[in-house]
Design a protein around this motif. Structure first.
Motif, PDB file in Angstrom:
ATOM      1  N   TYR A 139       0.864  -1.190   0.000  1.00 14.75           N
ATOM      2  CA  TYR A 139       0.000   0.000   0.000  1.00 14.75           C
ATOM      3  C   TYR A 139       0.892   1.228   0.000  1.00 14.75           C
ATOM      4  O   TYR A 139       2.043   1.163   0.423  1.00 14.75           O
ATOM      5  CB  TYR A 139      -0.861   0.036   1.267  1.00 14.75           C
ATOM      6  N   THR A 172       2.304  -1.615   4.801  1.00 13.20           N
ATOM      7  CA  THR A 172       1.195  -0.677   4.992  1.00 13.20           C
ATOM      8  C   THR A 172       1.578   0.798   4.868  1.00 13.20           C
ATOM      9  O   THR A 172       2.739   1.170   5.007  1.00 13.20           O
ATOM     10  CB  THR A 172       0.615  -0.882   6.404  1.00 13.20           C
ATOM     11  N   VAL A 183       4.277  11.203   7.986  1.00 12.84           N
ATOM     12  CA  VAL A 183       5.486  10.576   7.437  1.00 12.84           C
ATOM     13  C   VAL A 183       6.748  10.780   8.299  1.00 12.84           C
ATOM     14  O   VAL A 183       7.461   9.819   8.584  1.00 12.84           O
ATOM     15  CB  VAL A 183       5.720  11.010   5.964  1.00 12.84           C
TER      16      VAL A 183
HETATM   17 FE1  F3S Z   1       2.303   6.079   3.086  1.00 14.62          FE
HETATM   18 FE2  F3S Z   1       4.573   5.707   4.305  1.00 14.62          FE
HETATM   19 FE3  F3S Z   1       4.544   6.464   1.792  1.00 14.62          FE
HETATM   20  S1  F3S Z   1       2.793   6.702   5.152  1.00 14.62           S
HETATM   21  S2  F3S Z   1       2.678   7.650   1.634  1.00 14.62           S
HETATM   22  S3  F3S Z   1       3.787   4.563   2.541  1.00 14.62           S
HETATM   23  S4  F3S Z   1       6.030   7.044   3.332  1.00 14.62           S
END
Ligand code: F3S
Ligand code: SAH
Ligand code: SF4
Length: 466
Positions: free
Chosen positions: A38, A75, A195
């Motif tokens: 994801y 995730t 993030v």
């Molecule tokens: Fe989601 Fe982590 Fe990328 S929060 S947008 S997968 S850096």
């Protein structure tokens, strides 16, 4: 300064041990792994590393979890919707685990670096045997080995070690499109964003490691390289070599070969004229700039802690338009940030009209636990936010359609990428990142060619090979 840790020396013995365990358990057959990813390209790149490690441990891969011996969800925590999807899909694994009790179910990635989420997984999903965060990626063989050996649940997250881990194996998803991470983490702390909390502090890879990987990609026939980082414009900070992102681009661009070089994401506060000049004078860099502005209102930009103004944004965009012929601009926007008024929103609309983006990634604000924005008053109703969102889409649809229409009759160099759903059609991509549907032979997939644009829709073009 970012320190470097080399993978191979520490994990090889665990790779060997897992391979031995699984050879016995799978009774001579290859064990099967299901990896579902994801979120953003950073996660896609991480999953390529995980699959590289799994391949070394003897696993082959499946697109469905039903028969897998190892089931992994990598995730994303960026919005609530992304998290809900993960919870839904993990919940559905329960019945599979019942039929196949020896399967190991694991979760990793950004969501797992949030304590309340790891806790929820622990309590609500007892069939999840292994959880590891973004900081433990390089230790995956050891974690997998310990889980397989002990059969006990392991939850390992939250170790922000500031290291850059080189030498991780990689199993790339595409033959001619390659993701190349140049840095990890983020130090910007935009007030809405999770993030920096889940990916840790910003650290850059050495230019030597990046150039080596770029050379390998090009030698192996990669046609489309995307450099990855949450804010590529601040590349180089903290390295003991003195190098800017523009300089890194120039060094990669100097490698001979038939390829396009892309990068994401650029933060407007660090986007320099030097970067624009570098794109303009390069041989391989795509004529595309993804420059998220998030909001057109200076008041909201300040609350977002974005550290640029609408005026500064327009200044760099106008400079880029002037310097780069045929430039395609794209952006990310958040609608309904806490306290966004109708006046603030109208400034976002006017910015969109003023710039003329090729396409936009639009999101409704999602509250993230632990971020400053989560504490801000948010009096606007969900209905109002959705209504603004729809209005924004309408405005952008018209702009994008006009932009596409203006390209009819032009010739574009494209990369033929994949079979489209429609019979006999191939999806190709322009340097500006616009999809062109082309009636062409499948044999062209993976090569560059020139097409004439014959028709346009809202987001895609139609073309024929020249
Ligand atoms: Fe989601 Fe982590 Fe990328 S929060 S947008 S997968 S850096
Ligand atoms: N580092 C990149 C983007 C990372 S996240 C950058 O700064 O541009 C990708 C996009 O998700 C962001 O640009 C933003 O538009 C959106 N986003 C991030 N946090 C969000 C939140 N809490 N709610 C809604 N959208 C969010
Ligand atoms: Fe999030 Fe801002 Fe960092 Fe992008 S720059 S990842 S939006 S904190």
């Amino acid at each position: 300064m970012s320190e470097i840790n080399t993978f191979a020396t520490q994990q090889n013995e665990y790779i060997e041990l897992v391979a031995q365990i699984m050879q016995i358990r799978a009774m001579g057959e290859k064990p099967l792994a299901y990896v579902r990813t994801y979120g953003c390209q950073q996660n896609v790149a991480d999953s390529e590393n995980i699959k590289g490690m799994l391949a070394l441990m003897g696993y082959s891969f499946t697109d469905t979890p039903e028969n897998a011996d190892f089931i992994l969800f990598n995730t994303c925590a960026v919005r609530e919707h992304a998290e809900d999807r993960v919870f839904g899909n993990v919940g559905a694994i329960k019945s599979i685990k019942k039929k196949h009790p020896s399967a190991l179910v694991a979760l990793c990635g950004c969501m797992m670096e949030q304590k309340h989420i790891a806790q929820r997984i622990y309590e609500s999903f007892p069939f999840v045997g292994l959880v590891f965060g973004t900081h433990c990626l390089h230790e995956f063989p050891r974690l997998l080995y310990q889980s397989l050996l002990s059969g006990k649940r392991q939850f390992v997250t939250g170790n922000d070690d500031l290291l850059v881990h080189e030498g991780l194996p990689k199993r790339r998803d595409g033959a001619f499109k390659g993701w190349l991470p140049i840095m990890y983490g983020c130090d910007n702390f935009c007030s809405y964003c999770i993030v920096p909390y889940v990916r840790g502090r910003e650290r850059s890879r050495s230019s030597a490691a990046i150039l080596k990987e770029a050379h390998e990609l090009i030698e192996n026939g990669c046609k489309d390289i995307t450099l990855l980082g949450q804010n590529v414009n601040s590349y180089g900070k903290g390295l003991d070599e003195n190098i800017s992102f523009s300089e890194l681009l120039r060094r990669i661009d100097a490698i001979d070969g038939d390829y396009t070089l892309r990068f994401m994401t650029s933060h407007p506060k660090d986007c320099t004229r030097e970067l624009i000049d570098t794109i303009a004078s390069s041989r391989h860099i795509s004529k595309h700039l993804h420059l998220p502005f998030q909001s057109g209102s200076n008041r909201i930009l300040k609350l977002m802690n974005r550290r640029y103004t609408r005026e500064k944004y327009l200044e760099i965009v106008n400079y880029a338009k002037e310097k780069i012929d045929g430039l395609s601009l794209t952006s990310d926007i958040i609608v309904g940030f806490p306290g966004e008024t109708e006046e603030d929103f109208s400034q976002t609309l006017s910015l969109i009209e003023e710039v003329g983006f090729t396409s936009l990634f639009t999101f409704i604000y999602s509250k993230r636990v632990g971020t400053p924005a989560a504490e801000m008053l948010d009096p606007i109703s969900d209905e109002e936010k959705s209504e603004r969102f729809q209005r924004l889409l309408k405005v952008q649809e018209k702009i994008a359609a006009e932009r596409c229409a203006s390209m009819v009759g032009t010739r574009q160099r494209v990369l033929f990428e994949e079979r489209a759903k429609k019979e006999g059609i191939i999806n190709a991509r322009t340097s500006g990142n616009i999809v062109v549907e082309v009636e062409a032979d499948e044999g062209l997939i993976g090569s560059f060619g020139t097409v004439e644009i014959t028709a346009s829709g809202n987001w895609v073009l139609r073309g024929r090979p020249v």
